[in-house]
Design an enzyme around this catalytic site. Structure first.
Site, mmCIF file in Angstrom:
data_model
loop_
_atom_site.group_PDB
_atom_site.id
_atom_site.type_symbol
_atom_site.label_atom_id
_atom_site.label_comp_id
_atom_site.label_asym_id
_atom_site.label_seq_id
_atom_site.Cartn_x
_atom_site.Cartn_y
_atom_site.Cartn_z
ATOM 1 C CG ASP A 175 42.757 46.754 32.602
ATOM 2 O OD1 ASP A 175 41.813 46.285 33.256
ATOM 3 O OD2 ASP A 175 43.419 46.093 31.775
ATOM 4 C CG ASP A 176 42.554 45.602 37.236
ATOM 5 O OD1 ASP A 176 41.415 45.405 36.778
ATOM 6 O OD2 ASP A 176 43.412 44.706 37.353
ATOM 7 N NE ARG A 197 38.179 46.202 30.438
ATOM 8 C CZ ARG A 197 39.010 47.242 30.298
ATOM 9 N NH1 ARG A 197 39.054 47.899 29.170
ATOM 10 N NH2 ARG A 197 39.777 47.623 31.291
ATOM 11 C CE LYS A 250 42.021 43.882 29.561
ATOM 12 N NZ LYS A 250 42.639 43.720 30.892
ATOM 13 C CG HIS A 253 39.488 41.509 28.015
ATOM 14 N ND1 HIS A 253 39.680 41.589 29.372
ATOM 15 C CD2 HIS A 253 39.859 40.268 27.656
ATOM 16 C CE1 HIS A 253 40.170 40.448 29.819
ATOM 17 N NE2 HIS A 253 40.288 39.630 28.794
ATOM 18 C CG HIS A 285 45.639 44.498 34.307
ATOM 19 N ND1 HIS A 285 46.454 43.385 34.423
ATOM 20 C CD2 HIS A 285 44.371 44.047 34.350
ATOM 21 C CE1 HIS A 285 45.703 42.298 34.530
ATOM 22 N NE2 HIS A 285 44.422 42.669 34.490
ATOM 23 C CG ASP A 340 38.320 47.119 34.366
ATOM 24 O OD1 ASP A 340 38.932 47.705 35.290
ATOM 25 O OD2 ASP A 340 38.830 46.187 33.721
ATOM 26 C CG ASN A 341 37.916 45.230 37.600
ATOM 27 O OD1 ASN A 341 37.792 44.661 36.518
ATOM 28 N ND2 ASN A 341 39.096 45.489 38.111
ATOM 29 N NE ARG A 395 41.623 41.477 39.228
ATOM 30 C CZ ARG A 395 42.849 41.324 38.731
ATOM 31 N NH1 ARG A 395 43.303 42.162 37.832
ATOM 32 N NH2 ARG A 395 43.628 40.349 39.138
#
Ligand SMILES: *[C@@H]1O[C@H](CO)[C@@H](O)[C@H](O)[C@H]1NC(C)=O
Ligand SMILES: *[C@@H]1O[C@H](CO)[C@@H](O)[C@H](O)[C@H]1NC(C)=O
Ligand SMILES: *[C@@H]1O[C@H](CO)[C@@H](O)[C@H](O)[C@H]1NC(C)=O
Ligand SMILES: *[C@@H]1O[C@H](CO)[C@@H](O)[C@H](O)[C@H]1NC(C)=O
Ligand SMILES: *[C@@H]1O[C@H](CO)[C@@H](O)[C@H](O)[C@H]1NC(C)=O
Length: 511
Positions: free
Chosen positions: A31-32, A74, A123, A125, A190, A282-283, A291
């Site tokens: 995540d991130d 996602r 996660k 989401h 994250h 994801d980013n 981000r």
């Protein structure tokens, strides 16, 4: 009867040969997360487990998300469709409430229909539920996201549980084992300061054994000092940002050790030689220009693809351009499942514009194009952008460029951004490569030569010497927008009238 025997033997041999070998997939999404790993030559941060995975993987140097926001990204990973096509325009949780269209045929849906055992840990989401079904699901929907996304002991136990249930199912079916798709979506690294500040800026204290922080038995936190960290060009080189990065590194150690535990479970359950393992994020990292941006610093992703059937390129790096939109086609290809023929909202047939990555696992491919599409992050953050990255050139279309670029809540309260705001307000040096004003107010079109200008600071969009290239890239980007049924294809200077033959009708708004 005697004469039958050779035929019987031949048939058995044929059946064994024709039967596809056992194939599973483990998809790991952080995540991130960015390039703060040993794999990508960060010599400070310690990530031995990711490095070990990279030695059994093809390492992508040119992997990109198509959208720099959690739920939208996602949704693209799990559908192969850009956010503007699958409907997940922004964040899914709470009042943001964005969801994919009901008719989308997602990866987990297609796998489930093909009798593949599906599981998700961590996660999720994305929604709605029926578009993204999983047989086994431990996510923020019915658990604490800290537990299923950051407590690596808990994650290890859940992976064990999934693999055990998979084997038990096979035993009860008389040894007939179906393939599995397990998606492990870490919530690390994250930011945390917005929701659980007591655990530190990146939740780096959660479970570290200090008083009130709880304990994650399998995690040995790694600590770093602000003077040790490597500050990427797009982050201000300030004490605040360095401390922020040091916290991020500590959280990356939890992610890395968690990945080690997941891979160990896979191996101990006997699946290491028939499971395709994909690792990405994801980013971009949650820092300014990262981000929520479609600049390189917002969309470049780490990506490892480890195939037990493609050992020839293990440990090598690839320069082929790949996208997270390629993950769905890759996994469908791995399982030999065709993409269905269907249309959304009565429009043209839905087609995947990503591609299977399996060929590049054997030999380098001349792939040099990826697309990007962002609409929102939080519900209030409307800032549609489209992009095309082709060879060294990145083209960006900031559709609503007259608006200031929006800032999200958890990034706003981050020490890095607060410090940047304070310094800007009080006229001190910011240590940043941009001004806040230039960050907020962007040109409608941006065109960068990313090798001559790696910080993407010199906009070539109105440079006469690049006029032909600019027009060509614009046309290619718009073609992709039409191919993916982008509702924004005519914006901002025209309106899409789509009742009969879709056409852009001019607004004469001076843009
Ligand atoms: C890391 O550095 C080595 C040596 O300079 C280089 O060969 C390799 O490609 C780099 N790897 C990545 C992922 O940047
Ligand atoms: C979460 O949902 C799964 C099924 O989707 C179920 O097996 C599990 O027990 C649930 N966990 C909790 C804490 O409710
Ligand atoms: C992490 O999970 C394990 C196993 O469920 C549990 O014993 C431990 O208390 C959890 N740690 C935290 C910090 O919640
Ligand atoms: C996987 O392959 C390796 C190397 O060929 C071998 O040592 C190992 O025993 C295999 N594992 C299983 C579960 O078959
Ligand atoms: C920024 O300024 C505010 C108000 O002066 C102050 O409370 C805050 O601590 C400062 N933050 C940073 C990171 O310097």
């Amino acid at each position: 009867m005697v004469a039958m025997e050779p035929v019987f033997v031949l048939l058995t041999v044929l059946l064994c040969c024709c039967q596809a070998r056992r194939r599973n997939v483990l998809l790991i999404v952080a995540d991130d997360a960015g390039f703060e790993t040993e794999v990508y030559n960060n010599s400070v941060v310690r990530t031995p487990h990711l490095r070990a995975l990279s030695e059994r993987s093809l390492i992508f140097q040119k992997a990109f998300t198509s959208v720099s926001s959690c739920s939208p990204s996602r949704s693209t990973i799990l559908t192969g469709l850009p956010q503007h096509q699958n409907g997940m325009y922004g964040l899914h949780q709470g009042y943001h409430h964005f969801s994919s269209f009901d008719g989308v045929r997602s990866l987990p849906l297609l796998l489930q229909k093909a009798n593949i055992h599906t599981g998700i840990i961590g996660k999720k989401h994305v929604g709605p539920g029926p578009v993204y079904p999983f047989d086994f699901a431990y996510t923020e929907e019915n658990n604490s996201v800290l537990q299923v996304g950051r407590n690596i002991t808990r994650i290890k136990l859940l992976v064990q549980k999934f693999l055990r249930s998979h084997k038990e199912e096979a035993e009860s079916e008389g040894g007939e084992e179906r393939p599995f798709f397990l998606y492990v979506a870490f919530h690390d690294p994250h930011r945390c300061g917005h929701s659980q500040p007591q655990y530190g800026a990146f939740c780096e204290k959660f479970g570290n054994g200090e008083s009130g922080m709880g304990c994650i038995p399998d995690w040995k936190p790694e600590y770093y000092t602000p003077d040790q960290v490597k500050v990427p060009y797009f982050i201000p080189d300030t004490a605040a940002a360095r401390a922020d990065l040091a916290s991020l590194y500590t959280t990356v150690s939890r992610l890395d050790q968690g990945i080690g535990l997941v891979l160990k479970e896979l191996k101990e359950a006997g699946f290491e030689n028939d499971t395709l393992v994909i690792y990405s994020s994801d980013n971009g990292i949650p820092f300014p220009n990262g981000r929520t941006n479609l600049y390189g610093s917002g969309v470049a992703e780490p990506m490892l693809v480890s195939s037990p059937e493609h050992k020839q390129r293990w440990g090598q790096s690839s320069q082929s351009y790949v996208s997270l939109l390629d993950i769905t086609p890759t996994i469908l290809d791995w399982f030999s499942i065709p993409y269905p023929s269907y249309s959304l909202t009565g429009g043209p047939l839905v087609q995947l514009t990503g591609r299977s990555l399996l060929p590049v696992l054997s030999s380098e491919q001349p792939w040099s194009t990826v697309y990007g599409s962002q609409s929102l992050h939080e519900a209030t953050m409307y800032y549609p952008m489209r992009s095309l990255y082709k060879g060294p050139y990145r083209l960006l279309h900031n559709l609503n460029h007259l608006m200031p670029f929006p800032i999200d809540q958890d990034f706003y309260v981050s020490p890095t951004f607060q410090d940047l705001l304070n310094r800007t307000q009080t006229g001190q040096p910011t240590g940043w490569f941009k001004t806040l004003k230039s960050y907020y107010y962007r040109e409608r079109w941006e065109l960068f030569h990313t090798t001559l200008d790696p910080t993407e600071s010199h906009n070539l969009a109105s440079d006469m010497a690049h006029a032909a290239l600019f027009e060509e890239m614009k046309a290619q980007m718009v073609k992709w927008q039409w191919a993916t049924s982008d509702p924004w294809v005519c914006a901002p200077d025209a309106v899409l009238e789509s009742r009969m033959d879709p056409v852009c009708r001019p607004l004469y708004n001076g843009l």
